[in-house]
Design an enzyme around this catalytic site. Structure first.
Site, PDB file in Angstrom:
ATOM      1  N   SER A  80      -9.663   1.985   2.911  1.00 33.39           N
ATOM      2  CA  SER A  80      -8.792   2.762   2.057  1.00 33.39           C
ATOM      3  C   SER A  80      -7.792   1.914   1.285  1.00 33.39           C
ATOM      4  O   SER A  80      -7.137   2.423   0.385  1.00 33.39           O
ATOM      5  CB  SER A  80      -8.036   3.781   2.908  1.00 33.39           C
ATOM      6  OG  SER A  80      -7.227   3.106   3.864  1.00 33.39           O
ATOM      7  N   SER A  84      -9.981  -0.521   7.095  1.00 33.41           N
ATOM      8  CA  SER A  84      -9.443  -0.465   5.723  1.00 33.41           C
ATOM      9  C   SER A  84      -8.723  -1.708   5.220  1.00 33.41           C
ATOM     10  O   SER A  84      -8.298  -1.743   4.072  1.00 33.41           O
ATOM     11  CB  SER A  84      -8.500   0.723   5.592  1.00 33.41           C
ATOM     12  OG  SER A  84      -9.264   1.896   5.491  1.00 33.41           O
ATOM     13  N   LYS A 119       0.868  -1.179   0.000  1.00 32.82           N
ATOM     14  CA  LYS A 119       0.000   0.000   0.000  1.00 32.82           C
ATOM     15  C   LYS A 119       0.904   1.228   0.000  1.00 32.82           C
ATOM     16  O   LYS A 119       1.928   1.249   0.706  1.00 32.82           O
ATOM     17  CB  LYS A 119      -0.887  -0.049   1.251  1.00 32.82           C
ATOM     18  CG  LYS A 119      -1.899   1.086   1.353  1.00 32.82           C
ATOM     19  CD  LYS A 119      -2.808   0.890   2.575  1.00 32.82           C
ATOM     20  CE  LYS A 119      -3.865   1.984   2.692  1.00 32.82           C
ATOM     21  NZ  LYS A 119      -4.765   1.785   3.844  1.00 32.82           N
TER      22      LYS A 119
HETATM   23  N1  GLN Z   1     -13.379   4.393   6.573  1.00 31.53           N
HETATM   24  C1  GLN Z   1     -12.624   4.768   7.727  1.00 31.53           C
HETATM   25  C2  GLN Z   1     -12.164   6.194   7.603  1.00 31.53           C
HETATM   26  O1  GLN Z   1     -12.390   6.765   6.595  1.00 31.53           O
HETATM   27  C3  GLN Z   1     -11.459   3.842   7.941  1.00 31.53           C
HETATM   28  C4  GLN Z   1     -10.307   4.098   7.073  1.00 31.53           C
HETATM   29  C5  GLN Z   1      -9.113   3.261   7.432  1.00 31.53           C
HETATM   30  O2  GLN Z   1      -9.234   2.222   8.083  1.00 31.53           O
HETATM   31  N2  GLN Z   1      -7.944   3.725   7.019  1.00 31.53           N
HETATM   32  O3  GLN Z   1     -11.590   6.756   8.473  1.00 31.53           O
END
Ligand code: GLN
Length: 483
Positions: A151, A175, A76
């Site tokens: 994400s 995410s 990532k």
């Molecule tokens: N959807 C959550 C957020 O936008 C989690 C994102 C994540 O785990 N990086 O904060």
């Protein structure tokens, strides 16, 4: 060749059926051919990959072995990679070449993994659809009109489309698990502190945790083995021995106590998903597990608490991107304030700016007690609920998401609608617990995930339950059409 899992690749390499260099070339060609449909990569690292593959082949020829030796993966794009762009999905860091490798990157490289590239992601890991990336949205290989989740959407889409067997990802509020659910993968968020955050660009430091995304629990065990462990460069890393995760995959589920929280099955959950979750429960019962209804009474407060804590930490973490030391700098600043304002205004996208605003507000004098402190108290209540539940059960099971992957753009005008989709995943981050999502079926041709949560450091238990389930089901083997 591209259909092989990490475990199959390890066996093939050990049996000299093919070399890492051959496999790497096949996968790089496949990425070049198919990724334009998905947009799952921000950078391809062909030269590095071929160099690492040849080195891995040479190490094997010298008698070395190891499940990751010569295994192709991707990172990532928030894991720092020395000399390689590390963008975090943001214009702010489009020109940033990290001066060092993240601990996770260094550990996997030392184990002989081959880095094919850096995967697309929501900007600064903020999102659940991979639409906030400055490099454009990622498409779900199961239906190109739908989001892959976020994400870590790039890692998920690439693995689901068989562009590579596994990838690293991070989970601040879901995410790893949510994109795993949306793309029919297995993804594990480890216990907070299990995987080093050093060199992992911070979103919300008390919640962020790196982990594996792959097709099977067996492969997650292999990748986690290479990522986990104490790191003195990360002050929140925990000095606990790392068990042999693959060795825990043979345990019987006879007598395993699975807790199913009643709050998980309230309004808001797609009834078709509820049915698939019930099917997965029946499957685990057949394997000897005992089901018990439990309650997590404070779960309803988790989303508001998370969406105060995460932006608060983000607003603090992202203050370092000031146009002076890192990344984007505006043209011809008139003075220092103008430099800050325009560099940040141009470098950060709208979702990141929204979170910085929310976080700065929540932390400001006069509001701190009302928002941030209150949210931290709720966090403790959420943790206490889990501690009470784990006195009675070994695993908690439920849906990973209330709905399957939505259409691209469907939630763009209403950020809160997207935040609500995190309802089942964020509690594990607030409590620091490990969680796993695994494939449990399909709704309208879109994958559905079942989530398992376990007590601290019981990653092996999660992986074993998922592995036993996968030995008896074939959801995880389904391949999206066209890939
Ligand atoms: N959807 C959550 C957020 O936008 C989690 C994102 C994540 O785990 N990086 O904060």
């Amino acid at each position: 060749m591209h259909q092989m899992t990490l475990a199959e690749i390890a066996r093939g390499l050990a049996d000299k059926k093919f070399s890492s260099e051959e496999l790497t070339k096949v996968l790089l060609a496949r990425i070049t051919q198919l990724d334009p449909q998905l947009n799952s990569f921000i950078s391809l690292t062909e030269a590095l990959a071929l160099e690492q593959a040849k080195a891995a082949d040479a190490r094997r020829a010298n008698g070395e072995s190891g499940a990751l030796l010569g295994a192709p993966i991707a990172h990532k794009d928030l894991f720092c990679t020395q000399g390689i762009r590390t963008s975090c999905g943001s214009k702010m860091l489009d020109n940033f070449k990290a001066p060092y490798d993240a601990t996770v990157v260094a550990k996997l490289a030392a184990a002989g993994a081959v880095t094919l590239g850096k995967t697309n992601m929501d900007e600064f890991a903020m999102g659940s659809a991979n639409e906030s990336s400055w490099y454009g949205a990622v498409k779900n290989p199961w239906n190109l009109e739908h989001v892959p989740g976020g994400s870590s959407g790039g890692s998920a889409a690439a693995v689901a489309a068989r562009l590579l067997p596994a990838a690293t990802a991070t989970d601040t509020g879901g995410s790893i698990r949510q994109p795993a659910a949306f793309t029919n993968l297995t993804g594990l968020k480890p216990t907070y502190g299990r995987v080093s955050r050093w060199g992992m660009i911070a979103y919300a430091s008390s919640l962020d945790q790196g982990g594996p995304l792959a097709r099977t629990a067996e492969d997650c065990a292999i990748l986690l083995q290479g990522m986990a462990g104490f790191d003195q460069n990360d002050s929140t890393s925990i000095d606990e021995p790392v068990p042999d995760y693959s060795a825990s995959l043979g345990d019987s589920l006879q007598g395993l106590r699975i807790g199913v929280p009643k709050e998980y099955f309230s309004a808001g959950l797609d009834p078709r998903i509820a049915e698939l979750i019930q099917n997965s429960i029946k499957e685990l019962q057949k394997l000897g597990a005992v089901i018990k209804e439990i309650s997590l009474p404070n779960m309803q407060h988790a989303i508001p608490a998370y969406y105060v804590i995460a932006p608060a930490e983000a607003s603090s973490n992202l203050s370092r991107f000031d146009g002076v030391r890192f990344g984007h700098r505006c043209e011809n600043p008139e003075n220092l304030i103008d430099l800050y304002k325009r560099s940040r205004g141009e470098g950060f996208g709208p979702e990141v700016q929204r979170r910085i605003m929310v976080g700065a507000y929540a932390l400001s004098a006069g509001y701190y007690d009302a928002y941030y402190l209150k949210a931290q108290k709720i966090r403790r209540l959420v943790k206490n609920d889990f501690m009470a539940a784990f006195n009675e059960v070994d695993i908690i099971l439920g849906p990973t998401t209330p709905n399957p992957a939505w259409k691209l753009g469907a939630k763009n005008s209403d950020p809160v609608a997207a935040y609500l989709e995190d309802v089942y995943t964020i509690t594990a981050n607030l409590a620091g617990l490990p969680g796993l999502s695994m494939p449990a079926g399909f709704v309208d041709g879109l994958p559905v995930g079942v989530q398992l949560l376990a007590p601290y450091f019981q990653e092996g238990r999660l992986l074993n339950v998922a592995h036993q389930y996968q030995l008896n089901t074939d959801w995880h083997t389904r391949t999206p059409t066209g890939f």
